[in-house]
Enzyme design. Structure first.
Site, PDB file in Angstrom:
ATOM      1  N   GLY A  12     -70.209  77.900  12.233  1.00 19.33           N
ATOM      2  CA  GLY A  12     -71.320  78.499  11.900  1.00 19.33           C
ATOM      3  C   GLY A  12     -71.325  79.662  11.017  1.00 19.33           C
ATOM      4  N   ARG A  73     -68.984  71.962   9.957  1.00 19.59           N
ATOM      5  CA  ARG A  73     -68.134  71.779  11.075  1.00 19.59           C
ATOM      6  C   ARG A  73     -67.466  70.339  11.019  1.00 19.59           C
ATOM      7  NH1 ARG A  73     -69.726  75.781  14.685  1.00 19.59           N
ATOM      8  NH2 ARG A  73     -71.945  76.253  14.706  1.00 19.59           N
ATOM      9  N   ASP A 104     -63.480  81.057  16.537  1.00 18.10           N
ATOM     10  CA  ASP A 104     -62.405  80.322  17.222  1.00 18.10           C
ATOM     11  C   ASP A 104     -61.936  79.156  16.595  1.00 18.10           C
ATOM     12  OD1 ASP A 104     -60.686  81.909  18.883  1.00 18.10           O
ATOM     13  OD2 ASP A 104     -62.427  81.902  20.286  1.00 18.10           O
ATOM     14  N   THR A 126     -68.326  85.222  12.876  1.00 14.93           N
ATOM     15  CA  THR A 126     -69.050  84.599  13.924  1.00 14.93           C
ATOM     16  C   THR A 126     -70.131  85.423  14.346  1.00 14.93           C
ATOM     17  OG1 THR A 126     -69.483  83.264  16.077  1.00 14.93           O
ATOM     18  CG2 THR A 126     -67.426  84.683  15.798  1.00 14.93           C
ATOM     19  N   ASP A 128     -71.451  85.260  17.447  1.00 12.60           N
ATOM     20  CA  ASP A 128     -71.426  85.529  18.929  1.00 12.60           C
ATOM     21  C   ASP A 128     -70.459  86.711  19.475  1.00 12.60           C
ATOM     22  OD1 ASP A 128     -72.848  83.068  18.734  1.00 12.60           O
ATOM     23  OD2 ASP A 128     -71.309  81.745  19.617  1.00 12.60           O
ATOM     24  N   ASP A 130     -67.161  86.389  19.802  1.00  9.78           N
ATOM     25  CA  ASP A 130     -66.497  85.692  21.253  1.00  9.78           C
ATOM     26  C   ASP A 130     -65.192  85.579  20.761  1.00  9.78           C
ATOM     27  OD1 ASP A 130     -66.933  83.930  19.310  1.00  9.78           O
ATOM     28  OD2 ASP A 130     -67.378  82.374  20.452  1.00  9.78           O
ATOM     29  N   ARG A 172     -73.032  80.850  22.678  1.00  7.42           N
ATOM     30  CA  ARG A 172     -72.894  79.429  23.194  1.00  7.42           C
ATOM     31  C   ARG A 172     -72.035  79.770  24.784  1.00  7.42           C
ATOM     32  NH1 ARG A 172     -71.141  75.205  19.199  1.00  7.42           N
ATOM     33  NH2 ARG A 172     -70.206  77.153  18.337  1.00  7.42           N
TER      34      ARG A 172
HETATM   35  O1  F6P Z   1     -71.235  79.976  17.018  1.00  9.64           O
HETATM   36  C1  F6P Z   1     -72.167  80.600  16.482  1.00  9.64           C
HETATM   37  C2  F6P Z   1     -73.363  80.008  16.957  1.00  9.64           C
HETATM   38  O2  F6P Z   1     -74.741  80.397  16.305  1.00  9.64           O
HETATM   39  C3  F6P Z   1     -73.747  79.945  18.493  1.00  9.64           C
HETATM   40  O3  F6P Z   1     -74.291  80.921  18.904  1.00  9.64           O
HETATM   41  C4  F6P Z   1     -74.352  78.557  18.732  1.00  9.64           C
HETATM   42  O4  F6P Z   1     -74.434  77.938  20.013  1.00  9.64           O
HETATM   43  C5  F6P Z   1     -73.906  77.573  17.666  1.00  9.64           C
HETATM   44  O5  F6P Z   1     -73.562  78.575  16.639  1.00  9.64           O
HETATM   45  C6  F6P Z   1     -75.091  76.854  17.044  1.00  9.64           C
HETATM   46  O6  F6P Z   1     -74.603  75.780  15.896  1.00  9.64           O
HETATM   47  P1  F6P Z   1     -75.180  74.788  14.968  1.00  9.64           P
HETATM   48  O7  F6P Z   1     -75.646  75.816  14.025  1.00  9.64           O
HETATM   49  O8  F6P Z   1     -74.124  74.165  14.531  1.00  9.64           O
HETATM   50  O9  F6P Z   1     -76.325  74.514  15.751  1.00  9.64           O
END
Ligand code: F6P
Length: 322
Positions: A12, A73, A104, A126, A128, A130, A172
Site C-alpha cells: 500500500g 501487491r 511488513d 505504511t 498503519d 504496524d 488492518r
Molecule cells: O496497509 C495499509 C492499508 O491501507 C491498510 O490499512 C488497509 O487495510 C490496506 O492497506 C488496504 O489495501 P488496498 O489499498 O490494497 O485495498
C-alpha cells in the site's frame, strides 16, 4: 566499478514515499553510485521495468503523496520462481543493492531476495504504523492528521443533529491510527483490533454523554475490528434511541501531501539506508526510528519483532472522554 542501487516501493502506498525515493536517489548519486528506479514494486522487478534515475528525475516530488515509482501487491513474487526471476533480473543489470520502501510484507519479500544474494535495505513505508522494530512508519503521521481533520468535520454535523457517528479508519491489524486520531479528536469510544469490543460500554458512554449534555458521540473504529459497523449502529440505536451514522474514511487516508514529520522520517531513513550501502560493512538491514534516533537493525531480527499496543494511551483516551 560504480555501485548500482535499485529502489522500489511496494504494498500500500503511503504519503512520504516520494520523499524517501528523492533522498535515496540523491544520496546515491552524491556517493558516486548509479541509481535505478524499479516500477510497480516486485511486479515491475520481475518484468525488468527498470529505469535509470537522476537528481532531476526526483525534482518536485518531496511534497507529493503516492509514489512516482508506483506500487503493487505482487502475486508472482510470492512464488519461488517469481523471486528467482527477480534476482536474475537484478544480476543481469548489475544491481547488487536494493532499497525497498514498504510495510511488513514488502520487507519480508526483501528478506527472501537477500537470501538470493541481494543486499537489501528496508525502509518502513505504511500508514498503519504496524512495524514493531520502528516507533514510526512513513505515512502514519499524515494519515492520522487526515483522519483527525475528517473527524473534526463530522463532529460539527453530529453536534448539530445530536447524533452518534461511527467513523471507520484504516488499520488492518493495528489500532494505532484509531488510537491517535481518536485521542486527538476527543472521541468518546475508540475500538481497535487489539482489544475485544465491549458494546455495552459503548452504549453506556452514549447514554452517559447525553445525560451530561453532550450533543454528539464519536466512535472511532479501526477497520481491523471484527464487528460490522452496521451491526454496531443498529445496536446503539436500539439501546440508546440515538440516531447513528457511519462514515468510512478508506483510501482518503492514504493520499495527500506528507506532513513535515513524515518527510523528515522518509528523508532520514532513506539517507541512512544509502549510507549503509556505500559503507558496505552492514548488509541486509531495516532502517527505522528507536527512541527518536534513526537506527538500523538486521532485517531478519526486525521482521521477527512483534508489535504491541501502548495500552497506557488507550486507557488515557478512555479516561479523557468521560
Ligand atoms: O496497509 C495499509 C492499508 O491501507 C491498510 O490499512 C488497509 O487495510 C490496506 O492497506 C488496504 O489495501 P488496498 O489499498 O490494497 O485495498
Amino acid at each position: 566499478m560504480k555501485k548500482k542501487i535499485g529502489i522500489l516501493t511496494s504494498g500500500g502506498d503511503a504519503p512520504g514515499m516520494n520523499a524517501a525515493i528523492r533522498a535515496a536517489v540523491r544520496t546515491g548519486i552524491f556517493m558516486g553510485a548509479e541509481v535505478y528506479g524499479i516500477k510497480s514494486g516486485y511486479e515491475g522487478l520481475i518484468d525488468g521495468n527498470i529505469e535509470p534515475m537522476t537528481a532531476s528525475s526526483v525534482s518536485d516530488i518531496l511534497h507529493r503523496g503516492g509514489t512516482i515509482l508506483r506500487t503493487a501487491r505482487s502475486e508472482r513474487f510470492m512464488t519461488s520462481e517469481g523471486r528467482q526471476k527477480a534476482a536474475e533480473v537484478l544480476r543481469e543489470r548489475g544491481i547488487e543493492d536494493l532499497v525497498i520502501i514498504g510495510g511488513d510484507g514488502s520487507l519480508n519479500g526483501g528478506m527472501k531476495l537477500s537470501e538470493l544474494g541481494i543486499n537489501v535495505m528496508g525502509i518502513p513505508g505504511t500508514i498503519d504504523n504496524d512495524m514493531a522494530y520502528t516507533e514510526r512508519t512513513i505515512g502514519f503521521d499524515t494519515a492520522v492528521n487526515t483522519a483527525l481533520s475528517a473527524i473534526s468535520n463530522v463532529r460539527d454535523t453530529s453536534s448539530s443533529h445530536e447524533r452518534t457517528t461511527i467513523i471507520e479508519v484504516m488499520g488492518r491489524n493495528c489500532g494505532d491510527i484509531a488510537v491517535w486520531a481518536g485521542t486527538t479528536s476527543g472521541a468518546e469510544s475508540i475500538l481497535i483490533p487489539e482489544v475485544p469490543v465491549d458494546i455495552e460500554n459503548v452504549c453506556r458512554k452514549v447514554t452517559q454523554g447525553r445525560k451530561r449534555g453532550k450533543l454528539h458521540n464519536i466512535i472511532v473504529k479501526a477497520e481491523g475490528v471484527r464487528l460490522d459497523s452496521g451491526v454496531l449502529a443498529k445496536h446503539i440505536m436500539e439501546r440508546t434511541g440515538m440516531e447513528t451514522k457511519i462514515v468510512v474514511l478508506g483510501h482518503v487516508q492514504r493520499g495527500g501531501s506528507p506532513t513535515a514529520v513524515d518527510r523528515m522520517l522518509a528523508s532520514s531513513t532513506a539517507f541512512k539506508a544509502v549510507e549503509l550501502i556505500a559503507d558496505g560493512s552492514e548488509r541486509n538491514q531495516a532502517v527505522g526510528m528507536v527512541k527518536g534516533e534513526i537506527v538500523s537493525i538486521p532485517l531478519e531480527k526486525a521482521l521477527k519483532a512483534k508489535k504491541t499496543m501502548d495500552m497506557r494511551c488507550v486507557k488515557m483516551a478512555e479516561i479523557l472522554s468521560i
